[in-house]
Design an enzyme around this catalytic site. Structure first.
Site, PDB file in Angstrom:
ATOM      1  CD  GLU A 206      -2.578   1.358   2.604  1.00 19.51           C
ATOM      2  OE1 GLU A 206      -2.236   0.688   3.581  1.00 19.51           O
ATOM      3  OE2 GLU A 206      -3.540   2.153   2.613  1.00 19.51           O
TER       4      GLU A 206
ATOM      5  NE  ARG B 238       4.892  -8.658  12.018  1.00 21.54           N
ATOM      6  CZ  ARG B 238       3.911  -8.753  12.900  1.00 21.54           C
ATOM      7  NH1 ARG B 238       2.717  -9.167  12.522  1.00 21.54           N
ATOM      8  NH2 ARG B 238       4.122  -8.427  14.156  1.00 21.54           N
TER       9      ARG B 238
ATOM     10  CE  LYS C  16       3.257   1.348   6.023  1.00 18.03           C
ATOM     11  NZ  LYS C  16       2.212   0.554   5.393  1.00 18.03           N
TER      12      LYS C  16
END
Length: 564
Positions: free
Chosen positions: A36, A261, A271
Site C-alpha cells: 500500500e 512475517r 509505521k
RNA sequence: UGGGGCGUCGUCAAGCGGUAAGACACGGGUCUUUGGAACCCGCAUUCGCAGGUUCGAAUCCUGCCGCCCCAGCCA
C-alpha cells in the site's frame, strides 16, 4: 565471493513444485508484491519482496508490482516512487508488470453490480457505529441489518447513486450478504464499497466509492492471472473471503498462501512508531542510517546482496519467529568481506612519537588492499613518519592478561610498517595518557623481522602530518532492548543513546581523500564503512559505519569480567 | 466459552511412517602482518505433554497444555 548458499527448502516452494508437477496452473508461476503506498518500505517488506520475486525468478515466472491503492485518504504518489526505488535497489525487476488496484476500480464496480444482481450484496444505510454494534462478538452471532432484504432493483438504484455522489461520506456502504452468524467474523456481511468523496492519487475525482481490501485483492489477483498470492499470517482469516468472492463471481481463482512475517530484534517497524521517530527528531529522517527502512539501510551502507542473503538465511515458515540482529550483521559482513578493500583509519587518535625515527623523514610504505589476495586491486602507499596516531584503546598503561597490544616495554607490529616498542608515556593533569613514546626497529620495515620474531599484536596507525581528518559516524542498534514493542515503557525511552556517535575528527590514511561517495571499505580492525552518498564531497568523505568487525577481544574482556 | 493458526537445539529451519539436514549463536583447535577472514572438530538418543496405532512415529489417531491472530466504512 560468498559461497553460494543453497536456498533452503520452504513450504511455499514445495507447494509450487507440486503445482508444477501436477500442472495445476499450466506451468505458470505468477506472484506479486502488493504494497500500500502509504509509507516507506522496511526490512520486513524485504522478506516479502525476496520471497515473491525470488520464487518467480527461480521458476522462470513473473512477479508483479501492484500498488494496493484503495484508500485515497492514506495514499500518496511520493510513496509509490520510493517503493519502486527500493524494490529496484534490492535488485528486482517487475518488467512490464506494474499495476495499481485502482486500475481495476471499474471492474470492481461491475462485479459488485453482478453480486447485487445475484442477491449477494446489498446497500446498508446503517452508520459505522450501528454496523459495529450488530456484528456480534467472538462468541455471539451478529444481527441482520434492517436493510439486508432490500430488493435487487432498489440496491442497484442506490448503489448507482452512491457512485454518482448523491450521498455523504459514511452514510451507507455496500455489503456482501453472507451470514451474520458465521463463526468467522470476516463472513458477517463484510463491506465491499464505502463512500469517500476525496481525490485519489491516480483516478482523481472520478470515483466517490472505493472498494475494500478483501474484495479488491482477490479480484486484482484474478485479473492479473496470479497463481500464488503470498501474504502474511494475519490474513489467514481473510482467505475465506478471498475464496468466497472468487467463487461467487466464478472468476479465475489463485491460491492465497500465508507465511510468518519478519520480526527483527532491536528495531521497531510499525509505521506509526517510525513516523514518530522522524517527526520528533529522534532520527534524521526516513533514510536515517539507524532506521530499519530500506532507505535507511541503504544510506547506512548495507548492500542489496546482504539483505537478500539475510532473507535467504532466515527462511520462510508459518511460525511466529524472532530474528536476532546478529543475523543481519553477519550477512553484511559476509557480503562485504570479499568485496571491501582494506584501509587504515584511527577513530580515537592517540599520539605516538617514534623517538629514534629521523625528524622530518617520510617513507611511503606499500599496503595491499586485499591482504588475503594481494594481486587483487594491488596496493596503495601509506606515509610513515616520526609522529603517528594509533587507536587510544590499543594502548594500556597496565594491560590485563591476554592484552596483546601496546603497553610500556611492549613491542607490537604497526601494520605494514615497523615493530615498535613503547619506551615512555606522557600524561596530562587529569592523569590521562596523551602521548606515547616508542622506538622502532629499522630492520622490520614492512612488518617482518629478519630474526623471525613476531609480536603478538598488530595494530593500525596513521601518520599524523599526512592524516586525512574526516567525520566518521558510528552507527549501532536503534534500540537498547531486543523487543521494544513488548516492553511496558514508552518506546522512545528504549532508544539506544549510543546508536549514533559522531566522530568529527577521525584520522584516516590520506588515500581515503580519493574515496568516492558510495564506496565501501574495511577500516582494518574496526569495521566496514560507507562513504555517505549525500554528505561526502570530493576530497572530503564522510563515513558511516555499516557494521563492526567481529570482536573476539571484546568477548574475552566480557568473560574476564564475569569470571571476577 | 467462537473461528483461524502455530509448537523440532539458545535463535531461525529442513523433515511428509524407516530411525533428527543446514544456518546463526556457542565451545575447542589450526592458520594468520586485521584478536578480521579462512579451515577443522564439537554441539537435539530427541521433536510442547500424555496416551494410542504400527515391526517401526517428529511424521498417523486421541486428549491435554502453551503461544499468536480476528469484532476498521485500514491493508
Amino acid at each position: 565471493m560468498i559461497t553460494p548458499e543453497i536456498a533452503p527448502a520452504n513450504f511455499i516452494r514445495n507447494i509450487i513444485e507440486n503445482d508444477l508437477a501436477t500442472n495445476k496452473w499450466g506451468g505458470r508461476v505468477v506472484t506479486r508484491f502488493p504494497p500500500e503506498p502509504n509509507g516507506y518500505l522496511h526490512i520486513g517488506h524485504a522478506k516479502s519482496i525476496c520471497l515473491n520475486f525470488g520464487l518467480a525468478q527461480e521458476f522462470k515466472g513473473s512477479c508483479h508490482l501492484r500498488f494496493d491503492d484503495t484508500n485515497p485518504t492514506k495514499e500518496e504518489t511520493e510513496y509509490v516512487e520510493s517503493i519502486e526505488a527500493d524494490v529496484r535497489w534490492l535488485g528486482f525487476d517487475w518488467g512490464e508488470d506494474l499495476f495499481y488496484a485502482s486500475d481495476y476500480f471499474q471492474a470492481l464496480y461491475d462485479h459488485a453490480v453482478a453480486l447485487i444482481k445475484q442477491g449477494k450484496a446489498y446497500v446498508d444505510d446503517q452508520s459505522a457505529e450501528a454496523i459495529r454494534a450488530t456484528r456480534g462478538t467472538l462468541t455471539e452471532p451478529g444481527k441482520d441489518s434492517p436493510w439486508r432484504s432490500r430488493t435487487v432493483e432498489e440496491n442497484l438504484d442506490i448503489f448507482t447513486r452512491m457512485a454518482a455522489g448523491e450521498f455523504e461520506d459514511g452514510s451507507r456502504v455496500l455489503r456482501a450478504k453472507i451470514d451474520m452468524a458465521h463463526p468467522n467474523l470476516h463472513m458477517r456481511d463484510p463491506t465491499l464499497f464505502r463512500i469517500r468523496k476525496v481525490s485519489h492519487h491516480r483516478t482523481g475525482g472520478k470515483w466517490c466509492v472505493y472498494p475494500m481490501y478483501d474484495y479488491t485483492h482477490c479480484i486484482s489477483d484474478s485479473i492479473e492471472g496470479i497463481t500464488h498470492s503470498i501474504c502474511t499470517l494475519e490474513f489467514e482469516d481473510n482467505r475465506i473471503l478471498y475464496d468466497w468472492f472468487l467463487d461467487e463471481l466464478a472468476l479465475y481463482h489463485p491460491q492465497q498462501i500465508e507465511f510468518a512475517r519478519l520480526n527483527l530484534e532491536y528495531v521497531v517497524v510499525s509505521k506509526r512508531k517510525l513516523l514518530t521517530l522522524v517527526k520528533e527528531g529522534h532520527v534524521g529522517g526516513w533514510d536515517d542510517p539507524r532506521m530499519p527502512t530500506l532507505s535507511g539501510l541503504r544510506r547506512r551502507g548495507f548492500t542489496p546482496e546482504s539483505i537478500r542473503l539475510f532473507c535467504e538465511r532466515i527462511g520462510v515458515g508459518r511460525k511466529e519467529s524472532w530474528i536476532g540482529m546478529d543475523v543481519l550483521e553477519k550477512a553484511v559482513r559476509d557480503d562485504l568481506n570479499p568485496k571491501a578493500p582494506r584501509v587504515m583509519g584511527v577513530l580515537d587518535p592517540l599520539k605516538v612519537v617514534i623517538d629514534n625515527y629521523p625528524e622530518g623523514q617520510v617513507e611511503e610504505l606499500e599496503a595491499p588492499y586485499f591482504p588475503d589476495d594481494p594481486p587483487r586491486m594491488g596496493s596503495r602507499k601509506v606515509p610513515f613518519s616520526r609522529e603517528l596516531y594509533i587507536e587510544r584503546e590499543d594502548f594500556l598503561e597496565s594491560p590485563p592478561k591476554k592484552f596483546w597490544r601496546l603497553a610500556p616495554g611492549r613491542e607490537v607490529r604497526l601494520r605494514w610498517a615497523y615493530f615498535v616498542t613503547c619506551t615512555g608515556l606522557v600524561k596530562n593533569d587529569q592523569g590521562e595518557v596523551i602521548e606515547v613514546h616508542c622506538a622502532y626497529d629499522p630492520a622490520t620495515k614492512g612488518g617482518d623481522s629478519p630474526d623471525g620474531r613476531s609480536p603478538k599484536g598488530t595494530i593500525h596507525w596513521v601518520s599524523a602530518p599526512q592524516s586525512l581528518t574526516a567525520e566518521v559516524r558510528l552507527y549501532d542498534r536503534l534500540f537498547a532492548v531486543p523487543r521494544p514493542d513488548s516492553e511496558e515503557r514508552d518506546f522512545r525511552d528504549l532508544l539506544n543513546p549510543d546508536a549514533l556517535k559522531i566522530i568529527p575528527h577521525a584520522a584516516l590514511e590520506p588515500s581515503l581523500a580519493g574515496a568516492r561517495a558510495g564506496e565501501r571499505f574495511q577500516f582494518e580492525r574496526k569495521g566496514y564503512f560507507f562513504a555517505d552518498p549525500q554528505d561526502s564531497a570530493p576530497g572530503k568523505p564522510v563515513f558511516n559505519r555499516i557494521v563492526t568487525l567481529r570482536d573476539s577481544w571484546a568477548k574475552i574482556v566480557e568473560a574476564q569480567k564475569k569470571g571476577r
